[in-house]
Design a protein around this motif. Structure first.
Motif, PDB file in Angstrom:
ATOM      1  N   ARG A  50       0.808  -1.225   0.000  1.00 40.00           N
ATOM      2  CA  ARG A  50       0.000   0.000   0.000  1.00 40.00           C
ATOM      3  C   ARG A  50       0.837   1.269   0.000  1.00 40.00           C
ATOM      4  O   ARG A  50       0.292   2.373  -0.023  1.00 40.00           O
ATOM      5  CB  ARG A  50      -0.928   0.002   1.214  1.00 40.00           C
ATOM      6  CG  ARG A  50      -1.975  -1.088   1.097  1.00 40.00           C
ATOM      7  CD  ARG A  50      -2.816  -1.184   2.323  1.00 40.00           C
ATOM      8  NE  ARG A  50      -3.763  -0.071   2.395  1.00 40.00           N
ATOM      9  CZ  ARG A  50      -4.930  -0.163   3.012  1.00 40.00           C
ATOM     10  NH1 ARG A  50      -5.300  -1.291   3.556  1.00 40.00           N
ATOM     11  NH2 ARG A  50      -5.733   0.879   3.072  1.00 40.00           N
ATOM     12  N   LEU A  51       2.155   1.114   0.078  1.00 39.25           N
ATOM     13  CA  LEU A  51       2.990   2.310   0.182  1.00 39.25           C
ATOM     14  C   LEU A  51       3.032   3.102  -1.117  1.00 39.25           C
ATOM     15  O   LEU A  51       3.192   4.321  -1.099  1.00 39.25           O
ATOM     16  CB  LEU A  51       4.423   1.943   0.591  1.00 39.25           C
ATOM     17  CG  LEU A  51       4.574   1.209   1.915  1.00 39.25           C
ATOM     18  CD1 LEU A  51       6.040   1.141   2.306  1.00 39.25           C
ATOM     19  CD2 LEU A  51       3.777   1.888   3.006  1.00 39.25           C
ATOM     20  N   GLY A  52       2.886   2.386  -2.232  1.00 38.59           N
ATOM     21  CA  GLY A  52       2.889   3.068  -3.524  1.00 38.59           C
ATOM     22  C   GLY A  52       4.123   3.944  -3.703  1.00 38.59           C
ATOM     23  O   GLY A  52       4.024   5.070  -4.190  1.00 38.59           O
ATOM     24  N   GLY A  53       5.277   3.451  -3.278  1.00 33.40           N
ATOM     25  CA  GLY A  53       6.519   4.207  -3.515  1.00 33.40           C
ATOM     26  C   GLY A  53       6.719   5.377  -2.572  1.00 33.40           C
ATOM     27  O   GLY A  53       7.649   6.159  -2.732  1.00 33.40           O
ATOM     28  N   THR A  54       5.869   5.513  -1.539  1.00 32.54           N
ATOM     29  CA  THR A  54       5.987   6.684  -0.663  1.00 32.54           C
ATOM     30  C   THR A  54       6.905   6.446   0.536  1.00 32.54           C
ATOM     31  O   THR A  54       7.253   7.385   1.224  1.00 32.54           O
ATOM     32  CB  THR A  54       4.608   7.107  -0.109  1.00 32.54           C
ATOM     33  OG1 THR A  54       4.078   5.982   0.613  1.00 32.54           O
ATOM     34  CG2 THR A  54       3.660   7.511  -1.227  1.00 32.54           C
TER      35      THR A  54
END
Ligand code: ADP
Length: 481
Positions: A50-54
């Protein structure tokens, strides 16, 4: 005030029980109290996805209890998280504790010791931009955190919260070597527990304070009947033990706006509840009438006292009431209710399974909700019942005792009664409470007063968060704010 929460599950990211609800709800509620809470949890694949690259790497371990790992900082679902990224420990299928076949991972001791070790390391100041004043560890999975802090000489206050003392994290002595603790930690006042290693025990022995999820459960677990072997230690630590009742998400559980309900309503519009009652009757194959309608929304287990309910079902019907049961669990109990449906067509209905939307409708249309639990650390269904005007009829134990005001004559006269309690927790007790509720139900003005008093009860997280904030302040009096 900065607090590090250490938890193995956090709603809405990973949930198997009430621990996740508390861990997910406290940070935003505490923020409103001026407390900054960040949460350390394992980087399960579902969470990392769920981090989506963040995410940002904030600490790199050469090894964490023998395996490569790093700590990723990320903001997900409004929560400030520190995730332990360690494929060796956490990148696997299944739930947080079990494999795809539902079997406990054999290295759970290692996985959650690593969680606890990282918690202690953050307390020691390994992260440049977050130095917590307090560490708040939840349940056995984070239980070693205060022990690691003690044996590393980290002078920060710590709290352990017990959500259910039945789960203790008890492992064989052979795991001790892998914990990387000094030999003398394998002791009565350390991590040793009945010849093995006890994670929860280690936390209880070493934390600055202990909380559990209701004041009555905090009392109960000091006795052998509830303490599950830890009652001796809990009693010794009673001076630092307290109970704080959980809240509920009053945004999701709001009868005035709940989109799942067949009809929304408020304390001045209780008549609208009848639309939900009709929906329940239709779903459970019950007669449509104005007789008192009781519901049960529960795991069908001994803990929940569902065998007592099965025993008194015929009497409930004889008292003129109807019963709708939603739940799943022990096959024998499921069978008992399916049998009752045969005997009492139109008066007793059962849905076997887990159905969240139906639970909302039931709370919004039932006259009462029956909760005959033998033990109940906090309990949620009575809080939803209060908020939705389904009057709780409860066993006087744990959080049920603390959240429901019995409709005795003094409470009724004062207009503060919110439900019915019974003790002892046996079939006669339950039978008597249902009879009492049915008799009060026959007086609509009094019944409506009980519903409204329940709907006025503060069941929000804000109330709980204020109590946790008070506790933090007492443990770290010199922390800002
Ligand atoms: P426990 O966590 O011990 O099962 P709680 O009362 O603390 O008991 O929480 C139970 C939660 O699960 C509540 O939110 C309740 O509404 C929900 N629940 C239990 N059984 C069912 C079911 N069969 N269908 C829908 N929701 C259920």
């Amino acid at each position: 005030m900065k607090v590090l929460s250490v938890a193995s599950e956090v709603y809405p990211l990973v949930k198997t029980g009430g621990l996740a609800d508390v861990a997910g709800a406290l940070p935003p509620a505490l923020a409103r109290q001026g407390v900054e809470m960040r949460t350390l949890m394992p980087g399960y694949p579902s969470v990392m996805g769920r981090l989506g690259g963040t995410g940002e790497v904030v600490f790199e371990y050469s090894h964490l209890l023998g395996v490569p790992a790093r700590i990723i900082s990320a903001r997900v679902e409004g929560l400030d998280l520190y995730l332990i990224e360690s494929p060796a420990l956490f990148n696997r299928a299944g739930g947080p504790y079990v494999d795809g076949a539902g079997i406990d991972h054999v290295d759970n001791w290692h996985r959650f010791a690593a969680l606890s070790r990282a918690g202690a390391d953050i307390a020691a100041g390994i992260l440049p931009d977050f130095h917590p004043d307090i560490v708040h560890a939840h349940d056995w999975q984070a239980g070693l955190t205060p022990a690691y802090m003690r044996y590393s000489g980290i002078q920060r206050p710590s709290i352990v919260t017990i959500h259910n003392i039945a789960f203790q994290g008890h492992f064989g002595a052979q795991v001790f070597g892998g914990l990387e603790l000094p030999t003398y930690a394998f002791a009565l006042d350390g991590v040793e527990y009945y010849g093995g290693v006890g994670f929860l025990k280690a936390g209880l022995a070493n934390a600055s304070a202990i909380t559990t999820v209701s004041p009555t459960y905090a009392e109960e677990i000091r006795s052998a009947a509830y303490g599950m072997g830890l009652e001796g230690l809990i009693s010794t630590r009673a001076p630092v033990l307290s109970g704080i009742v959980n809240g509920i998400d009053t945004g999701v559980w709001n009868p005035e706006t709940d989109p799942i309900l067949a009809e929304t309503f408020g304390p001045r519009k209780l008549k609208s509840r009848v639309v939900n009652r009709r929906a329940i009757e239709a779903r459970f194959g019950l007669h449509q009438d104005e007789d008192p309608l009781f519901v049960v929304i529960s795991r069908l287990t001994w803990q929940k006292g569902i065998d007592l309910l099965a025993e008194v079902t015929d009497d409930i019907v004889a008292s003129g009431a109807k019963l709708a049961v939603l739940g799943a669990g022990d096959a024998a109990l499921e069978g008992a209710f399916l049998g009752a449906v045969q005997r009492h067509g139109g008066r007793v209905g059962v849905v076997i399974g887990y159905d969240e939307p139906l639970a909302h409708t039931m709370q919004g249309g039932a006259d009462g909700i029956l909760i005959p639990s033998r033990f109940e650390p906090c309990g949620l269904t009575q809080l939803y019942g209060l908020r939705y005007g389904a009057v709780p009829v409860v066993a006087r134990t744990g959080g049920l005792a603390d959240t429901i005001i019995d409709a005795n004559s003094a409470a009724l006269n004062a207009g503060v009664a919110t439900g019915f309690q019974f003790l002892p927790v046996d079939a006669d007790g339950l039978r008597g409470a249902v009879r009492r509720a049915v008799s009060v139900f026959r007086n609509p003005a009094v019944w409506t007063g009980i519903q409204r008093a329940g709907m006025r009860s503060d069941v929000s997280w804000d109330r709980s968060a204020a109590l946790y904030a008070e506790l933090y302040a007492s443990l770290a009096p010199n922390a800002p704010g």
